[in-house]
Motif scaffolding. Structure first.
Motif, PDB file in Angstrom:
ATOM      1  N   LEU A 140      49.878  46.876  44.864  1.00  0.00           N
ATOM      2  CA  LEU A 140      48.855  47.271  43.897  1.00  0.00           C
ATOM      3  C   LEU A 140      49.262  46.735  42.543  1.00  0.00           C
ATOM      4  O   LEU A 140      50.435  46.885  42.145  1.00  0.00           O
ATOM      5  CB  LEU A 140      48.765  48.794  43.780  1.00  0.00           C
ATOM      6  CG  LEU A 140      48.059  49.569  44.871  1.00  0.00           C
ATOM      7  CD1 LEU A 140      49.067  50.181  45.817  1.00  0.00           C
ATOM      8  CD2 LEU A 140      47.254  50.688  44.233  1.00  0.00           C
ATOM      9  N   ILE A 141      48.319  46.132  41.828  1.00  0.00           N
ATOM     10  CA  ILE A 141      48.633  45.746  40.448  1.00  0.00           C
ATOM     11  C   ILE A 141      47.586  46.324  39.503  1.00  0.00           C
ATOM     12  O   ILE A 141      46.436  46.559  39.882  1.00  0.00           O
ATOM     13  CB  ILE A 141      48.722  44.214  40.240  1.00  0.00           C
ATOM     14  CG1 ILE A 141      47.390  43.512  40.510  1.00  0.00           C
ATOM     15  CG2 ILE A 141      49.835  43.614  41.077  1.00  0.00           C
ATOM     16  CD1 ILE A 141      47.345  42.088  39.971  1.00  0.00           C
ATOM     17  N   THR A 142      48.028  46.545  38.261  1.00  0.00           N
ATOM     18  CA  THR A 142      47.115  46.976  37.218  1.00  0.00           C
ATOM     19  C   THR A 142      47.363  46.122  35.982  1.00  0.00           C
ATOM     20  O   THR A 142      48.338  45.374  35.922  1.00  0.00           O
ATOM     21  CB  THR A 142      47.278  48.484  36.938  1.00  0.00           C
ATOM     22  OG1 THR A 142      46.256  48.895  36.020  1.00  0.00           O
ATOM     23  CG2 THR A 142      48.633  48.811  36.318  1.00  0.00           C
ATOM     24  N   LEU A 143      46.464  46.235  35.011  1.00  0.00           N
ATOM     25  CA  LEU A 143      46.566  45.448  33.780  1.00  0.00           C
ATOM     26  C   LEU A 143      46.871  46.366  32.610  1.00  0.00           C
ATOM     27  O   LEU A 143      46.212  47.401  32.444  1.00  0.00           O
ATOM     28  CB  LEU A 143      45.245  44.716  33.528  1.00  0.00           C
ATOM     29  CG  LEU A 143      45.040  43.341  34.167  1.00  0.00           C
ATOM     30  CD1 LEU A 143      46.076  42.332  33.647  1.00  0.00           C
ATOM     31  CD2 LEU A 143      45.133  43.386  35.676  1.00  0.00           C
ATOM     32  N   THR A 144      47.857  45.974  31.807  1.00  0.00           N
ATOM     33  CA  THR A 144      48.197  46.793  30.654  1.00  0.00           C
ATOM     34  C   THR A 144      48.365  45.916  29.424  1.00  0.00           C
ATOM     35  O   THR A 144      48.176  44.701  29.482  1.00  0.00           O
ATOM     36  CB  THR A 144      49.449  47.648  30.952  1.00  0.00           C
ATOM     37  OG1 THR A 144      49.640  48.576  29.870  1.00  0.00           O
ATOM     38  CG2 THR A 144      50.700  46.804  31.143  1.00  0.00           C
ATOM     39  N   VAL A 186      50.741  44.029  35.065  1.00  0.00           N
ATOM     40  CA  VAL A 186      50.834  42.802  34.277  1.00  0.00           C
ATOM     41  C   VAL A 186      50.438  43.181  32.851  1.00  0.00           C
ATOM     42  O   VAL A 186      49.350  43.720  32.632  1.00  0.00           O
ATOM     43  CB  VAL A 186      49.855  41.728  34.802  1.00  0.00           C
ATOM     44  CG1 VAL A 186      49.886  40.496  33.893  1.00  0.00           C
ATOM     45  CG2 VAL A 186      50.186  41.356  36.231  1.00  0.00           C
ATOM     46  N   SER A 187      51.324  42.929  31.897  1.00  0.00           N
ATOM     47  CA  SER A 187      50.999  43.200  30.497  1.00  0.00           C
ATOM     48  C   SER A 187      50.554  41.887  29.857  1.00  0.00           C
ATOM     49  O   SER A 187      51.365  41.017  29.537  1.00  0.00           O
ATOM     50  CB  SER A 187      52.207  43.791  29.765  1.00  0.00           C
ATOM     51  OG  SER A 187      51.815  44.190  28.463  1.00  0.00           O
ATOM     52  N   ALA A 188      49.242  41.773  29.684  1.00  0.00           N
ATOM     53  CA  ALA A 188      48.667  40.510  29.202  1.00  0.00           C
ATOM     54  C   ALA A 188      48.621  40.476  27.682  1.00  0.00           C
ATOM     55  O   ALA A 188      48.394  41.496  27.028  1.00  0.00           O
ATOM     56  CB  ALA A 188      47.255  40.357  29.768  1.00  0.00           C
ATOM     57  N   GLY A 189      48.814  39.289  27.130  1.00  0.00           N
ATOM     58  CA  GLY A 189      48.512  39.084  25.721  1.00  0.00           C
ATOM     59  C   GLY A 189      47.011  39.105  25.535  1.00  0.00           C
ATOM     60  O   GLY A 189      46.261  39.177  26.512  1.00  0.00           O
ATOM     61  N   PRO A 190      46.523  39.054  24.280  1.00  0.00           N
ATOM     62  CA  PRO A 190      45.078  39.157  24.055  1.00  0.00           C
ATOM     63  C   PRO A 190      44.269  38.025  24.681  1.00  0.00           C
ATOM     64  O   PRO A 190      44.623  36.858  24.557  1.00  0.00           O
ATOM     65  CB  PRO A 190      44.944  39.127  22.525  1.00  0.00           C
ATOM     66  CG  PRO A 190      46.247  38.704  21.991  1.00  0.00           C
ATOM     67  CD  PRO A 190      47.282  38.944  23.034  1.00  0.00           C
ATOM     68  N   VAL A 191      43.193  38.419  25.379  1.00  0.00           N
ATOM     69  CA  VAL A 191      42.294  37.470  26.050  1.00  0.00           C
ATOM     70  C   VAL A 191      40.867  37.899  25.688  1.00  0.00           C
ATOM     71  O   VAL A 191      40.542  39.093  25.738  1.00  0.00           O
ATOM     72  CB  VAL A 191      42.450  37.575  27.599  1.00  0.00           C
ATOM     73  CG1 VAL A 191      41.470  36.655  28.293  1.00  0.00           C
ATOM     74  CG2 VAL A 191      43.870  37.263  28.028  1.00  0.00           C
TER      75      VAL A 191
END
Ligand code: NAD
Length: 256
Positions: A140-144, A186-191
């Motif tokens: 399971l993955i989530t976005l943070t 996954v900790s994404a930078g701004p998109v």
């Protein structure tokens, strides 16, 4: 292919700019069979053609705050895929617009509850239903976002929700590890996406991040997707309970 013979559910496509859609496209390229959910009828018009473009027959309405709608999605997994589920992408967040500007101090009780329920508890609700179907192990993955760790202007209650989400990742990973079900963020930078537009000053955030980040640019949505697919695949089999940054190195810089 990294995900051949794997079946996965994608929560959180709103349109062709969604991070969830970028992950879904890469997952499909890597051989996965996908199922999609959409929040409401307005979004169904955008999500259905996207899902069909990757040959997905499993498309369901799902407000992640509704136990009935969540149950319905997983019933479809049982009926259409014989209960086989290998991965889940949770890419859902929401806060009231007035809580994404000004002072965190002014957050209402209702605004706090909404942000935390949609953006953090929904992962727990999804994991409860997914785990029992991941009989061969799963991911399971989530976005943070880094606003969970440090104060980011206007991110406010969403930063608190992301902190709860990241802690939930660790607790879920511990509970599900003995079933070989892994849980990561996954900790994404701004998109630039629909949700990002709801954060006041997002344009400035994009510009400043590109100036400050070690790679001297913003992260590409495809880079976030590639990392997502890596975490869904067996290539990451030793990783669980982790928050993996895909932000051109931004989080490593001190603001001085
Ligand atoms: P997006 O608007 O495309 O996706 C957000 C999704 O959440 C939408 O599909 C929306 O329908 C869904 N959603 C909201 N409330 C829901 C509910 N009650 N039930 C079910 N679904 C619901 O924007 P995005 O930027 O792709 O966001 C996806 C995730 O990525 C979010 O968790 C967001 O916080 C995170 N993230 C985004 C960025 C960014 O800069 N865009 C950076 C880091 C993390």
């Amino acid at each position: 292919m990294l995900l051949s013979e794997k079946k996965g559910l994608i929560f959180g496509v709103a349109n062709g700019h969604s991070i969830a859609w970028a992950i879904a496209q890469e997952a499909a390229k890597q051989g996965a069979t996908l199922g999609f959910t959409y929040l409401n009828e307005a979004l169904e018009r955008r999500v259905r053609p996207l899902a069909e473009s990757v040959n997905s027959p499993l498309i369901a309405r799902c407000d992640a705050c509704s136990d009935e709608e969540l149950d319905e999605v997983f019933k479809m997994v049982d009926e259409q895929w014989g209960g086989q589920l290998d991965f889940v992408v949770h890419s859902i967040a929401f806060a009231q617009r007035e809580d994404l500007q000004g002072k965190f101090l002014d957050t209402s009780r209702d605004g706090f509850k909404t942000a935390l329920e949609v953006s953090a508890y929904s992962l727990v609700a999804v994991a409860q239903r997914a785990a029992s179907r991941m009989t061969q192990g799963g991911s399971l993955i989530t976005l943070t976002y880094h606003g969970s760790q440090q104060v980011v202007p206007n991110y406010n209650v969403m930063g608190v929700a992301k902190a709860a989400l990241e802690a939930s990742v660790r607790y879920l990973a511990n509970d599900l590890g003995d079933q070989n079900v892994r849980v990561n963020a996954v900790s994404a930078g701004p998109v630039k996406t629909l949700s990002a537009k709801g954060i006041r000053g997002f344009g400035d955030m994009l510009k400043n991040s590109a100036d400050v980040a070690p790679l001297k640019r913003n992260v590409e949505i495809a880079e976030v997707a590639n990392t997502g697919v890596f975490l869904l695949s067996d290539y990451s089999s030793g990783i669980t309970g982790e928050v993996l940054y895909v932000d051109a190195g931004l989080n490593t810089k001190a603001c001085v």
